[in-house]
Design an enzyme around this catalytic site. Sequence first.
Site, PDB file in Angstrom:
ATOM      1  N   ARG A   1      92.816 -17.407  -2.644  1.00 10.75           N
ATOM      2  CA  ARG A   1      93.079 -16.627  -1.751  1.00 10.75           C
ATOM      3  C   ARG A   1      92.290 -17.142  -0.472  1.00 10.75           C
ATOM      4  NH1 ARG A   1      96.471 -12.513  -3.536  1.00 10.75           N
ATOM      5  NH2 ARG A   1      96.207 -11.899  -5.603  1.00 10.75           N
TER       6      ARG A   1
ATOM      7  N   HIS B   1      88.037  -6.329  -9.890  1.00 18.68           N
ATOM      8  CA  HIS B   1      89.472  -6.818  -9.943  1.00 18.68           C
ATOM      9  C   HIS B   1      90.468  -6.215  -9.089  1.00 18.68           C
ATOM     10  CE1 HIS B   1      92.865  -7.921 -12.412  1.00 18.68           C
ATOM     11  NE2 HIS B   1      93.314  -6.877 -12.825  1.00 18.68           N
TER      12      HIS B   1
ATOM     13  N   ASP C   1      84.459  -9.310  -6.911  1.00 16.18           N
ATOM     14  CA  ASP C   1      85.314 -10.478  -6.546  1.00 16.18           C
ATOM     15  C   ASP C   1      84.930 -11.102  -4.962  1.00 16.18           C
ATOM     16  OD1 ASP C   1      86.560  -8.997  -8.260  1.00 16.18           O
ATOM     17  OD2 ASP C   1      88.705  -9.439  -7.574  1.00 16.18           O
TER      18      ASP C   1
ATOM     19  N   HIS D   1      86.616 -14.214  -4.176  1.00 16.88           N
ATOM     20  CA  HIS D   1      87.924 -14.727  -3.594  1.00 16.88           C
ATOM     21  C   HIS D   1      87.876 -15.811  -2.567  1.00 16.88           C
ATOM     22  CE1 HIS D   1      90.782 -13.054  -6.185  1.00 16.88           C
ATOM     23  NE2 HIS D   1      90.441 -11.959  -6.173  1.00 16.88           N
TER      24      HIS D   1
END
Length: 631
Positions: free
Chosen positions: A197, A383, A164, A166
């Site tokens: 985010r 995740h 990730d 983000h």
Amino acid sequence: HGCSCCSLQNQSFFQAAILIQKWYRFTMARLEMRRRYSLSIFQSIEYADEQDQLQLSNFFTFMLDHCTHPDSGKDKNKSNVEILFEKPDVRKIDVPDSYYGPRLSFPLTAEDANALLHAFRNEQLLHARYVLQLLSETRRVLKEMPNITHLSTSYSKEITVCGDLHGNLDDLLLIFYKNGLPSEQNRYVFNGDFVDRGKNSMEILIILFAFLLIYPNDLHLNRGNHEDYIMNLRYGFTKEVSKKYKDHWKQILCLLRDVFSWLPLATIIDSKVLILHGGISDTTDLDFLNALERNKVRDRTDHTAVKTQHNPPSGSAEPSGSNSPPDPALEEWKQILDILWSDPRSQNGCTPNKCRGGGCYFGPDVTAKLFARYNLKMLIRSHEFKPEGYEISHDGKVITIFSASNYYEEGSNRGAYIKLNPELTPRFVQYQVSKFTRRKNLRERVGTIESAALKSLREKIYAHRSELTSAFAQYDTNGTGRISVNDWAEAMESVLQLELPWRMLRPQLVQMNPDGEVDFMSCFYDLKMGQPTKEAQPALAETLCRYRKDLEIIFNIIDKDHSGLISFEEFSQTWRLFTSHLGIEVEDDSIDKLVLSIDYNKDGHIDFNEFLEAFHVVHRLEKKPGSSQCC
């Protein structure tokens, strides 16, 4: 010199060293404890938020499909979803001479990618015309790719796997700095959740898509659970695009929705290493996943997520061996839901992932079963936030890789990526983007993380004030206002369901009397609304505080012209639909009085950002005597 005086002096030095060592170990252990429970708070609230998102997705879809706006000409009767996802025509978009950013020509070259990297380092935007062209080309390339991509290490020395990001552009730039840019000799797999985010999701997508177009056989992208337009409404990506591209954000989101639907679902390296975003369940079928039409599943994500809470697959809820005939469309989404949302656990079995509200918890036996069926050696997934950027579980068979450093707060965690050689031996590279962290000592860094985590938790507590008060009262049979620590902890967990160490957190949240009992109402002493209004009944204020994020999404859907204003009628109608959908009982005239009181311009419109800010929980500057202080 061997005299008794020197011997006593040496003994004193030795004892002092032991005391210093004990104090240091105690201090470090205490700091680590504070750091861990702070990260637990962040993660529990994050998962609870995701659960709310899945449960409300069908309402957001209803809003998108049915809310229309008075408009001129042919758009008058179009729904929001039609307006939002109209097809772009880049030929009508001119690039002015005053634009000094990168000017792309297709097919792209490595020089174009370098120009993009340079521009984004300097906080420049790529012009909307080039963004739309890039997305169109990306969709064309992705359409040619299979659902599950197969790679081999024989074509390069190593393959790098990233988790990730983000929206954290600094992490991507640091990875490329440490590990080199993508090329035929330097292959990458990015394992989903590129957006939301963080503040630079758009830049990350542009960079990754550009390298994908230049090296389609050497850079690979898997889909994450945040590559979804409903998730993007809640977690910031939609807002980011609309702010950066005010004139063309609808066209960009239209194309992105289609691009996301074409992202591959998984990658397999040397037929031994499976890479996917979330995890697996005991019904995961790679052959089935490889055969479905992945782009058509996108439109069911919002409609089916709620259904799966009541009727998921085994592991997500429906028991294996059910006699009811499976719905092919629903079965496709169940399979994708599991690989995008699931998390590993050390216990055997496959159980519903109640924390997130989707997917499952899968144990070592589920991993072993899948490995035996497909002759696999390793599962790499992402995740989940990990303090060190990675975690190894299931006896080394499952690796979680998380590449967004400082995810919850500056200094909260490292990021990491994996280097896989032809022997498929993973090598982990950790890093942390440091802007301000190095200026603080460890105690200051932990204090910053803890303070932010407790602030988020107190907001959650205030938003459930009525329920918590009722739960406390059940233990306070004599009406003293005091209950035991155990009763207080049980009441907190029964209402908030965050699976937090409440007894450890008790000194930070609530006061105790000399008898060792908890003054349970003291957990609300230092909290208030940002701009309280006399018209807001306590129950209404609490409800607005709890669903502030959901209402913001709905308001953004209604606000077609992006003015930040909505009419009194629009708000009242939407509020009644929303409360009816959630089964919330609020007096009809109470919201009307409240909205009229915040109609600052007295023109029949309200600024919904100001309205929502009125229901943001803040801490009072003045504290009651004896109230607990944050460490």
